[in-house]
Design an enzyme around this catalytic site. Structure first.
Site, PDB file in Angstrom:
ATOM      1  N   ASP A  30       0.860  -1.180   0.000  1.00  0.00           N
ATOM      2  CA  ASP A  30       0.000   0.000   0.000  1.00  0.00           C
ATOM      3  C   ASP A  30       0.895   1.228   0.000  1.00  0.00           C
ATOM      4  O   ASP A  30       2.001   1.190   0.547  1.00  0.00           O
ATOM      5  CB  ASP A  30      -0.915  -0.005   1.238  1.00  0.00           C
ATOM      6  CG  ASP A  30      -2.140   0.869   1.046  1.00  0.00           C
ATOM      7  OD1 ASP A  30      -3.248   0.315   0.899  1.00  0.00           O
ATOM      8  OD2 ASP A  30      -1.981   2.114   1.018  1.00  0.00           O
ATOM      9  N   LYS A  35      -0.573   3.154   7.302  1.00  0.00           N
ATOM     10  CA  LYS A  35      -1.341   1.906   7.267  1.00  0.00           C
ATOM     11  C   LYS A  35      -0.391   0.717   7.329  1.00  0.00           C
ATOM     12  O   LYS A  35      -0.587  -0.221   8.095  1.00  0.00           O
ATOM     13  CB  LYS A  35      -2.163   1.875   5.972  1.00  0.00           C
ATOM     14  CG  LYS A  35      -3.209   0.800   5.942  1.00  0.00           C
ATOM     15  CD  LYS A  35      -3.912   0.738   4.608  1.00  0.00           C
ATOM     16  CE  LYS A  35      -5.118   1.645   4.533  1.00  0.00           C
ATOM     17  NZ  LYS A  35      -5.880   1.452   3.285  1.00  0.00           N
ATOM     18  N   THR A 118     -13.386  -2.880  -8.458  1.00  0.00           N
ATOM     19  CA  THR A 118     -14.546  -2.765  -9.356  1.00  0.00           C
ATOM     20  C   THR A 118     -14.195  -1.813 -10.497  1.00  0.00           C
ATOM     21  O   THR A 118     -13.918  -0.636 -10.252  1.00  0.00           O
ATOM     22  CB  THR A 118     -15.760  -2.246  -8.573  1.00  0.00           C
ATOM     23  OG1 THR A 118     -16.032  -3.172  -7.520  1.00  0.00           O
ATOM     24  CG2 THR A 118     -16.988  -2.103  -9.465  1.00  0.00           C
ATOM     25  N   PHE A 141     -17.436  -9.751  -4.323  1.00  0.00           N
ATOM     26  CA  PHE A 141     -18.836  -9.487  -3.952  1.00  0.00           C
ATOM     27  C   PHE A 141     -19.025  -9.389  -2.442  1.00  0.00           C
ATOM     28  O   PHE A 141     -20.154  -9.443  -1.953  1.00  0.00           O
ATOM     29  CB  PHE A 141     -19.744 -10.579  -4.529  1.00  0.00           C
ATOM     30  CG  PHE A 141     -19.683 -10.665  -6.031  1.00  0.00           C
ATOM     31  CD1 PHE A 141     -20.368  -9.758  -6.824  1.00  0.00           C
ATOM     32  CD2 PHE A 141     -18.896 -11.625  -6.654  1.00  0.00           C
ATOM     33  CE1 PHE A 141     -20.289  -9.812  -8.215  1.00  0.00           C
ATOM     34  CE2 PHE A 141     -18.813 -11.688  -8.035  1.00  0.00           C
ATOM     35  CZ  PHE A 141     -19.504 -10.781  -8.824  1.00  0.00           C
ATOM     36  N   GLY A 247     -26.060   3.543   1.211  1.00  0.00           N
ATOM     37  CA  GLY A 247     -24.836   4.353   1.158  1.00  0.00           C
ATOM     38  C   GLY A 247     -23.638   3.444   1.042  1.00  0.00           C
ATOM     39  O   GLY A 247     -23.738   2.336   0.525  1.00  0.00           O
ATOM     40  N   CYS A 250     -19.682   1.598  -2.163  1.00  0.00           N
ATOM     41  CA  CYS A 250     -19.899   0.841  -3.410  1.00  0.00           C
ATOM     42  C   CYS A 250     -21.149   1.249  -4.189  1.00  0.00           C
ATOM     43  O   CYS A 250     -21.043   1.709  -5.320  1.00  0.00           O
ATOM     44  CB  CYS A 250     -19.950  -0.639  -3.096  1.00  0.00           C
ATOM     45  SG  CYS A 250     -18.442  -1.188  -2.306  1.00  0.00           S
TER      46      CYS A 250
HETATM   47  C1  UGA Z   1     -22.128  -4.017  -1.521  1.00  0.00           C
HETATM   48  C2  UGA Z   1     -22.609  -5.355  -2.082  1.00  0.00           C
HETATM   49  O1  UGA Z   1     -23.641  -5.885  -1.249  1.00  0.00           O
HETATM   50  C3  UGA Z   1     -21.461  -6.363  -2.160  1.00  0.00           C
HETATM   51  O2  UGA Z   1     -21.913  -7.558  -2.772  1.00  0.00           O
HETATM   52  C4  UGA Z   1     -20.333  -5.750  -2.991  1.00  0.00           C
HETATM   53  O3  UGA Z   1     -19.201  -6.612  -3.035  1.00  0.00           O
HETATM   54  C5  UGA Z   1     -19.905  -4.434  -2.366  1.00  0.00           C
HETATM   55  O4  UGA Z   1     -21.032  -3.544  -2.319  1.00  0.00           O
HETATM   56  C6  UGA Z   1     -18.822  -3.850  -3.222  1.00  0.00           C
HETATM   57  O5  UGA Z   1     -19.083  -3.494  -4.370  1.00  0.00           O
HETATM   58  O6  UGA Z   1     -17.647  -3.860  -2.797  1.00  0.00           O
HETATM   59  P1  UGA Z   1     -21.571  -3.082   0.948  1.00  0.00           P
HETATM   60  O7  UGA Z   1     -21.557  -1.737   0.291  1.00  0.00           O
HETATM   61  O8  UGA Z   1     -20.419  -3.461   1.807  1.00  0.00           O
HETATM   62  O9  UGA Z   1     -21.675  -4.238  -0.180  1.00  0.00           O
HETATM   63  O10 UGA Z   1     -22.859  -3.197   1.866  1.00  0.00           O
HETATM   64  P2  UGA Z   1     -24.380  -3.678   1.645  1.00  0.00           P
HETATM   65  O11 UGA Z   1     -24.677  -4.700   2.679  1.00  0.00           O
HETATM   66  O12 UGA Z   1     -24.652  -4.041   0.249  1.00  0.00           O
HETATM   67  O13 UGA Z   1     -25.179  -2.346   2.008  1.00  0.00           O
HETATM   68  C7  UGA Z   1     -25.141  -1.196   1.165  1.00  0.00           C
HETATM   69  C8  UGA Z   1     -26.139  -0.172   1.641  1.00  0.00           C
HETATM   70  O14 UGA Z   1     -27.468  -0.614   1.390  1.00  0.00           O
HETATM   71  C9  UGA Z   1     -26.067   0.131   3.133  1.00  0.00           C
HETATM   72  O15 UGA Z   1     -26.178   1.524   3.318  1.00  0.00           O
HETATM   73  C10 UGA Z   1     -27.259  -0.594   3.714  1.00  0.00           C
HETATM   74  O16 UGA Z   1     -27.757   0.024   4.872  1.00  0.00           O
HETATM   75  C11 UGA Z   1     -28.261  -0.473   2.561  1.00  0.00           C
HETATM   76  N1  UGA Z   1     -29.288  -1.528   2.581  1.00  0.00           N
HETATM   77  C12 UGA Z   1     -28.936  -2.834   2.386  1.00  0.00           C
HETATM   78  C13 UGA Z   1     -30.616  -1.194   2.763  1.00  0.00           C
HETATM   79  O17 UGA Z   1     -30.968   0.002   2.931  1.00  0.00           O
HETATM   80  N2  UGA Z   1     -31.559  -2.180   2.745  1.00  0.00           N
HETATM   81  C14 UGA Z   1     -31.241  -3.487   2.560  1.00  0.00           C
HETATM   82  O18 UGA Z   1     -32.157  -4.339   2.549  1.00  0.00           O
HETATM   83  C15 UGA Z   1     -29.902  -3.815   2.379  1.00  0.00           C
END
Ligand code: UGA
Length: 404
Positions: A30, A35, A118, A141, A247, A250
């Site tokens: 990195d 870090k 990504t 993912f 939020g 990603c």
């Molecule tokens: C997301 C994807 O779920 C992963 O598969 C992917 O690898 C990742 O992006 C990425 O591109 O690196 P992440 O951003 O860590 O993962 O978190 P999520 O669990 O997807 O949540 C994203 C947002 O959606 C959060 O703000 C969460 O509060 C919101 N959310 C999620 C909802 O409002 N409702 C839901 O039912 C699920």
């Protein structure tokens, strides 16, 4: 194998510890000296369940460095640097910088370069032109908050490659997960990642719009609707939690990136654009719920992280909410079990509730479940649907997707 990992964010670190557990030697690179110094002292730079423990347990398999030179005799190098969205478009500069550094370091070596960051379709092809070594697209993912679990138990492994043997080697590396494997072209693999994230974002925005309608109805609760439609296997129960919006590092950047990428190709991703629009309107709705209670005063925001089990506040809707509340003249205090922010005075959970005229739940940490009794006497807005409405005082409680 001797494996390089360039970019020690959540994806790089989760990949690193999981492969270190499999007995591989990991060289983590990195550019952030602090870090690297922390990691050399076995200190994880982020909070992620299990990460610190795994780092300590498999530390003997790690070398952390800012020196790309140490990658010279690796078998395989993962690129896991960030790909931010700048002015609505993906910025690939970090990926190409890494590719150029790898070209210089891997000169006498046939290490496979694996892209986990990504990236928009066409990027692996460009990286191949730079590095000349074999390039494999192996999108990630994992979700923050369950990064290690997801890395060990993925729903599928996607391998995009031009050279079959290079693809086979990466496929083999992940064999221990027992996950189904999709072999694809570079462009397909890159597109799969965007299609997946966009679809999930659309799914959440969809249920959030249904929630809006439920709020206008008598005796109607979106959680019941979500539960029932989720039982249909074609829909599935996941990512149907209505709330104050999506939020994180990603969904916001990836949806924007794919929309603008498609537009450059002369295609409009109308559904993804609508999902973004719906998401951008979430905070306004919470503020209007708040105004129904008080026009000024103290607000306690519970949760600052963009989701539970992480200290990550990037693109956190909770933070955006705090900023909006302040601009509307409210005094804001906040509490989060792991994350911190300068946007509001951070206090303990009990104090946050005590100070508040209105408590807003912005992140669904487990710690906030079962708070009904403690919240008695306060106005409460449940932005993440974790409280039991039947235990709340009717005149003092509002929740996303809950009708009158
Ligand atoms: C997301 C994807 O779920 C992963 O598969 C992917 O690898 C990742 O992006 C990425 O591109 O690196 P992440 O951003 O860590 O993962 O978190 P999520 O669990 O997807 O949540 C994203 C947002 O959606 C959060 O703000 C969460 O509060 C919101 N959310 C999620 C909802 O409002 N409702 C839901 O039912 C699920």
């Amino acid at each position: 194998m001797k494996i390089g990992i360039v970019g020690l964010g959540v994806v790089g670190l989760a990949t690193g510890v999981v492969l270190a557990e499999q007995g591989h030697k990991i060289i983590g690179v990195d550019i952030d000296q602090n870090k690297v110094k922390g990691l050399e002292c076995k200190r994880s730079p982020i909070y992620e369940p299990g990460l610190q423990e795994m780092l300590e347990r498999y530390f003997h398999n790690f070398t952390f460095t800012t020196d790309y030179g140490l990658l010279f005799n690796t078998d395989l190098v993962f690129i896991t640097v960030s790909t931010p969205t700048i002015d609505g478009k993906i910025y690939l500069g970090y990926v190409f910088d890494v590719a150029k550094r790898l070209r210089d370091v891997l000169k006498r070596n046939d290490a496979i370069v694996v892209i986990k960051s990504t990236v928009v379709p066409g990027t692996a092809r460009k990286v191949k032109e730079i590095v000349k070594n074999d390039v494999v697209s192996n999108p990630e993912f994992l979700r923050e908050g369950s990064a290690i679990l997801d890395t060990k138990n993925p729903d599928r492994i996607v391998i995009g490659s031009e050279n079959k043997e290079a693809g086979d080697l990466v496929e083999n590396l992940w064999k221990f997960t027992n996950a189904p494997v999709i072999r694809a072209t570079w462009e397909e693999a890159e597109m799969i990642k965007y299609a997946a994230n966009s679809f999930l974002a659309v799914k959440i925005s969809f249920i959030n719009e249904i929630a809006n309608v439920c709020e206008k109805l008598k005796d109607c609760d979106v959680t019941v609707i979500a539960k029932a439609i989720g039982m249909d296997k074609r829909i599935s129960p996941y990512f149907l939690n209505a709330g104050i919006g999506w939020g994180g590092s990603c969904f916001p950047k990836d949806t924007q990136a794919i929309v603008s990428f498609a537009r450059d190709l002369g295609e409009e991703l109308k559904i993804v654009e609508a999902a973004i629009k719906v998401n951008n309107e979430r905070i306004k709705r919470v503020v209007s719920m708040l105004k129904g209670f008080i026009k000024e005063g103290n607000v306690c925001v519970l949760g600052v992280a963009f989701k539970p089990n992480t200290d990550d506040t990037r693109e956190s809707v909770a933070l955006k909410l705090i900023k909006t509340l302040k601009s509307e003249g409210y005094k804001v205090v906040a509490y989060d079990p792991k994350a911190i922010t300068n946007e509001a005075k951070m206090v303990g959970l009990d104090e946050c509730i005590r100070i508040a005229d209105v408590v807003i739940i912005a992140t669904e940490w487990d710690e906030f479940k079962g708070l009904e009794e403690k919240l008695r006497g306060k106005f409460v807005i449940d932005g993440r649907r974790i409280l039991d409405p039947s235990k709340m005082e009717k005149e003092k409680f509002k929740a996303v997707g809950l009708g009158e």
